[in-house]
Structures are given as structure tokens and as C-alpha cells.
Design a protein around this motif. Structure first.
Motif, PDB file in Angstrom:
ATOM      1  N   LYS B  14      54.572  25.578 106.845  1.00 54.75           N
ATOM      2  CA  LYS B  14      53.157  25.895 107.006  1.00 54.75           C
ATOM      3  C   LYS B  14      52.534  24.921 108.003  1.00 54.75           C
ATOM      4  CE  LYS B  14      52.703  29.124 103.844  1.00 54.75           C
ATOM      5  NZ  LYS B  14      52.369  30.517 104.207  1.00 54.75           N
ATOM      6  N   GLU B  15      51.552  25.394 108.699  1.00 56.79           N
ATOM      7  CA  GLU B  15      50.836  24.555 109.652  1.00 56.79           C
ATOM      8  C   GLU B  15      50.242  23.344 108.935  1.00 56.79           C
ATOM      9  OE1 GLU B  15      48.457  26.923 112.268  1.00 56.79           O
ATOM     10  OE2 GLU B  15      47.102  25.255 112.661  1.00 56.79           O
ATOM     11  N   GLY B  16      50.335  22.174 109.582  1.00 57.32           N
ATOM     12  CA  GLY B  16      49.783  20.960 108.999  1.00 57.32           C
ATOM     13  C   GLY B  16      50.796  20.113 108.269  1.00 57.32           C
ATOM     14  N   GLN B  17      52.007  20.645 108.080  1.00 55.75           N
ATOM     15  CA  GLN B  17      53.069  19.901 107.400  1.00 55.75           C
ATOM     16  C   GLN B  17      53.998  19.272 108.425  1.00 55.75           C
ATOM     17  OE1 GLN B  17      54.956  22.911 104.978  1.00 55.75           O
ATOM     18  NE2 GLN B  17      53.668  22.456 103.203  1.00 55.75           N
ATOM     19  N   ASN B  18      54.443  18.043 108.133  1.00 57.67           N
ATOM     20  CA  ASN B  18      55.500  17.442 108.938  1.00 57.67           C
ATOM     21  C   ASN B  18      56.837  18.005 108.494  1.00 57.67           C
ATOM     22  OD1 ASN B  18      53.481  15.870 110.003  1.00 57.67           O
ATOM     23  ND2 ASN B  18      54.159  13.953 109.090  1.00 57.67           N
ATOM     24  N   VAL B  19      57.792  18.078 109.407  1.00 55.55           N
ATOM     25  CA  VAL B  19      59.119  18.572 109.068  1.00 55.55           C
ATOM     26  C   VAL B  19      60.157  17.769 109.844  1.00 55.55           C
ATOM     27  CG1 VAL B  19      58.975  20.390 110.824  1.00 55.55           C
ATOM     28  CG2 VAL B  19      60.594  20.615 108.945  1.00 55.55           C
ATOM     29  N   THR B  20      61.285  17.475 109.205  1.00 58.63           N
ATOM     30  CA  THR B  20      62.337  16.693 109.853  1.00 58.63           C
ATOM     31  C   THR B  20      63.580  17.539 110.049  1.00 58.63           C
ATOM     32  OG1 THR B  20      61.528  14.603 108.946  1.00 58.63           O
ATOM     33  CG2 THR B  20      63.815  14.660 109.682  1.00 58.63           C
ATOM     34  N   THR B  77      61.419  14.349 113.768  1.00 54.21           N
ATOM     35  CA  THR B  77      60.309  14.780 112.945  1.00 54.21           C
ATOM     36  C   THR B  77      59.267  15.470 113.813  1.00 54.21           C
ATOM     37  OG1 THR B  77      60.619  13.046 111.284  1.00 54.21           O
ATOM     38  CG2 THR B  77      58.448  14.068 111.381  1.00 54.21           C
ATOM     39  N   VAL B  78      58.933  16.692 113.417  1.00 50.84           N
ATOM     40  CA  VAL B  78      57.877  17.440 114.085  1.00 50.84           C
ATOM     41  C   VAL B  78      56.613  17.220 113.264  1.00 50.84           C
ATOM     42  CG1 VAL B  78      57.161  19.685 114.959  1.00 50.84           C
ATOM     43  CG2 VAL B  78      59.595  19.135 114.795  1.00 50.84           C
ATOM     44  N   THR B  79      55.644  16.550 113.839  1.00 52.25           N
ATOM     45  CA  THR B  79      54.455  16.200 113.073  1.00 52.25           C
ATOM     46  C   THR B  79      53.381  17.282 113.205  1.00 52.25           C
ATOM     47  OG1 THR B  79      53.216  15.034 114.789  1.00 52.25           O
ATOM     48  CG2 THR B  79      54.979  13.811 113.675  1.00 52.25           C
ATOM     49  N   SER B  80      52.361  17.153 112.394  1.00 50.74           N
ATOM     50  CA  SER B  80      51.260  18.115 112.427  1.00 50.74           C
ATOM     51  C   SER B  80      50.473  18.007 113.732  1.00 50.74           C
ATOM     52  CB  SER B  80      50.336  17.897 111.230  1.00 50.74           C
ATOM     53  OG  SER B  80      49.867  16.567 111.206  1.00 50.74           O
ATOM     54  N   ALA B  81      50.702  16.952 114.496  1.00 52.15           N
ATOM     55  CA  ALA B  81      50.013  16.778 115.781  1.00 52.15           C
ATOM     56  C   ALA B  81      50.614  17.637 116.889  1.00 52.15           C
ATOM     57  CB  ALA B  81      50.057  15.312 116.202  1.00 52.15           C
ATOM     58  N   GLN B  82      51.793  18.198 116.654  1.00 53.47           N
ATOM     59  CA  GLN B  82      52.422  19.063 117.658  1.00 53.47           C
ATOM     60  C   GLN B  82      51.702  20.408 117.628  1.00 53.47           C
ATOM     61  OE1 GLN B  82      54.038  21.260 120.251  1.00 53.47           O
ATOM     62  NE2 GLN B  82      54.612  19.104 120.248  1.00 53.47           N
ATOM     63  N   ARG B 108      66.199  26.765 114.402  1.00 49.77           N
ATOM     64  CA  ARG B 108      65.023  27.559 114.785  1.00 49.77           C
ATOM     65  C   ARG B 108      63.909  27.262 113.798  1.00 49.77           C
ATOM     66  NH1 ARG B 108      64.192  31.063 118.450  1.00 49.77           N
ATOM     67  NH2 ARG B 108      66.421  31.352 118.875  1.00 49.77           N
ATOM     68  N   LEU B 109      62.845  26.664 114.293  1.00 47.11           N
ATOM     69  CA  LEU B 109      61.698  26.292 113.473  1.00 47.11           C
ATOM     70  C   LEU B 109      60.570  27.290 113.683  1.00 47.11           C
ATOM     71  CD1 LEU B 109      60.078  24.287 111.673  1.00 47.11           C
ATOM     72  CD2 LEU B 109      59.453  23.081 113.784  1.00 47.11           C
ATOM     73  N   THR B 110      60.047  27.791 112.575  1.00 45.72           N
ATOM     74  CA  THR B 110      58.893  28.697 112.622  1.00 45.72           C
ATOM     75  C   THR B 110      57.779  28.085 111.785  1.00 45.72           C
ATOM     76  OG1 THR B 110      60.320  30.620 112.850  1.00 45.72           O
ATOM     77  CG2 THR B 110      58.039  31.012 112.182  1.00 45.72           C
ATOM     78  N   VAL B 111      56.632  27.883 112.410  1.00 46.30           N
ATOM     79  CA  VAL B 111      55.467  27.320 111.721  1.00 46.30           C
ATOM     80  C   VAL B 111      54.356  28.359 111.716  1.00 46.30           C
ATOM     81  CG1 VAL B 111      53.723  25.493 111.731  1.00 46.30           C
ATOM     82  CG2 VAL B 111      56.082  24.983 112.376  1.00 46.30           C
ATOM     83  N   THR B 112      53.874  28.668 110.516  1.00 48.39           N
ATOM     84  CA  THR B 112      52.832  29.697 110.397  1.00 48.39           C
ATOM     85  C   THR B 112      51.571  29.147 109.750  1.00 48.39           C
ATOM     86  OG1 THR B 112      53.749  30.399 108.300  1.00 48.39           O
ATOM     87  CG2 THR B 112      54.511  31.554 110.272  1.00 48.39           C
TER      88      THR B 112
END
Lengths: 115, 112
Positions: B14-20, B77-82, B108-112
Motif C-alpha cells: 500500500k502507498e505510504g509503506q516502506n518495503v525491503t 528499501t523503497v521508502t514512502s518518499a519514492q 516486480r513491485l506494485t504499490v497501490t
């Protein structure tokens, strides 16, 4: 800043045809050039690496040439097969002084070989 | 078998979450890299590391962070700032910075 261009963006050929993929780069001060293959949804597989002092490299049905002074490389595929269908990417490695020795990629040529 | 592994293959957030994103190699390579691939664009360098405990920003480092605490591991880590994190992420390694790079299978990363 180094820019890498690949032409054509897509290519469709019948099986058995010989074909040429083109790669051009704007800064001739390169360390080496590498050709990769990428299947849909997969990582990259290295095909050929040409050092800046070399003119060509061969592996099986693949031959890559490098003309550093004109900023061009070609990938020649002989007797194409349906299994050659993939996206082919060209990547140039700059010198340490100009780019920290990093790779700059072209956008790729999507090849389809029809049976 | 020697190689580079990336996990997971698909990741949804989800948008706003960091992911590694994980990247591991058992090739004993010193250098490791993270790239991002978007449709119609070539690979773009996010971060790279030439040796343990050292890393440098690539061309599009904003909104990302990395660590290199072990030779074989280089997590991203893909942060919420991306601002636009949905993409295909590729990890690579090489013996040194001038040698051929070997790539993992990608995440493959999908952020919604």
C-alpha cells in the motif's frame, strides 16, 4: 552524460534470417560494451562483452562489433531461431573519471523470430 | 549452484509503506548493484556497492536506501518518499566494478 540508443525498438523476422541489431553511444570514452538478453519478466543474461581495445567478439551464432570512434556497436545473429525471441540490451561502461565506471543501458530491441 | 537470488518475485504494498527487497549472491563478488526498469525505458542505476560497508548513489537514488553489512547481501528499501515505486527491480553483482555484471531474476513491485 552518456546516452545509449538502440535501433530498431522492435524487429520481427522469419526463422533462419540473419539479422543485425544496432547500438550507438554519445561518449566514445568507454571502458567496455556489453550485450544482454532479457526474456519477458526475467533478469538479464550476459551475451558478449567487448573491451574498448577490441573490435569484435563471437559466441556461437552471435557476433558483436565495436567501433569506438564512431560510437557504434552491432550485434549480428546468424540463422535466427524462435528461441532467440527476447529483448536485447546494449550497455556501455564509462571510464572511472567520467562515470565512476557505471553501466549505461539502451532501451533495448525487442526481437521476435517467427517459425 | 552459484548465482544471485532475489525475493520475493512479486511484491504488493500500500502507498505510504516502506518495503525491503532482498538480494543475495554466493558468487563471492565484491560489487553489487540495484537497477530499476520501467516499460519503454532502459535500466537505471539506483545504488551500487563496490565493497562491504560502502555504497554510492546511482542516477535515481531519491526515495531509496541500501545497506551492505555482508559481502553476499545488498538489500534495497523503497521508502514512502519514492513518488512512483511501481517497477521491476533488478539486482546484479560483479567480481569488481570493471567486470561483467550478473543479474538476478528480479522483483516486480506494485504499490497501490
Amino acid at each position: 552524460k552518456q546516452e545509449v540508443t538502440q535501433i530498431p525498438a522492435a524487429l520481427s523476422v522469419p526463422e533462419g534470417e540473419n539479422l543485425v541489431l544496432n547500438c550507438s553511444f554519445t561518449d566514445s570514452a568507454i571502458y567496455n560494451l556489453q550485450w544482454f538478453r532479457q526474456d519477458p519478466g526475467k533478469g538479464l543474461t550476459s551475451l558478449l562483452l567487448i573491451q574498448s581495445s577490441q573490435r569484435e567478439q563471437t559466441s556461437g551464432r552471435l557476433n558483436a562489433s565495436l567501433d569506438k570512434s564512431s560510437g557504434r556497436s552491432t550485434l549480428y545473429i546468424a540463422a535466427s531461431q524462435p528461441g532467440d525471441s527476447a529483448t536485447y540490451l546494449c550497455a556501455v561502461r564509462g571510464s572511472v573519471e567520467t562515470s565512476g565506471s557505471r553501466l549505461t543501458f539502451g532501451e533495448g530491441t525487442q526481437l521476435t523470430v517467427n517459425p | 549452484d552459484g548465482g544471485i537470488t532475489q525475493s520475493p518475485k512479486y511484491l504488493f504494498r500500500k502507498e505510504g509503506q516502506n518495503v525491503t527487497l532482498s538480494c543475495e549472491q554466493n558468487l563471492n563478488h565484491d560489487a553489487m548493484y540495484w537497477y530499476r526498469q520501467d516499460p519503454g525505458q532502459g535500466l537505471r542505476l539506483i545504488y551500487y556497492s563496490q565493497i562491504v560497508n560502502d555504497f554510492q548513489k546511482g542516477d535515481i537514488a531519491e526515495g531509496y536506501s541500501v545497506s551492505r553489512e555482508k559481502k553476499e547481501s545488498f538489500p534495497l528499501t523503497v521508502t514512502s518518499a519514492q513518488k512512483n515505486p511501481t517497477a521491476f527491480y533488478l539486482c546484479a553483482s560483479s567480481i569488481d566494478r570493471d567486470s561483467s555484471q550478473y543479474f538476478g531474476p528480479g522483483t516486480r513491485l506494485t504499490v497501490t
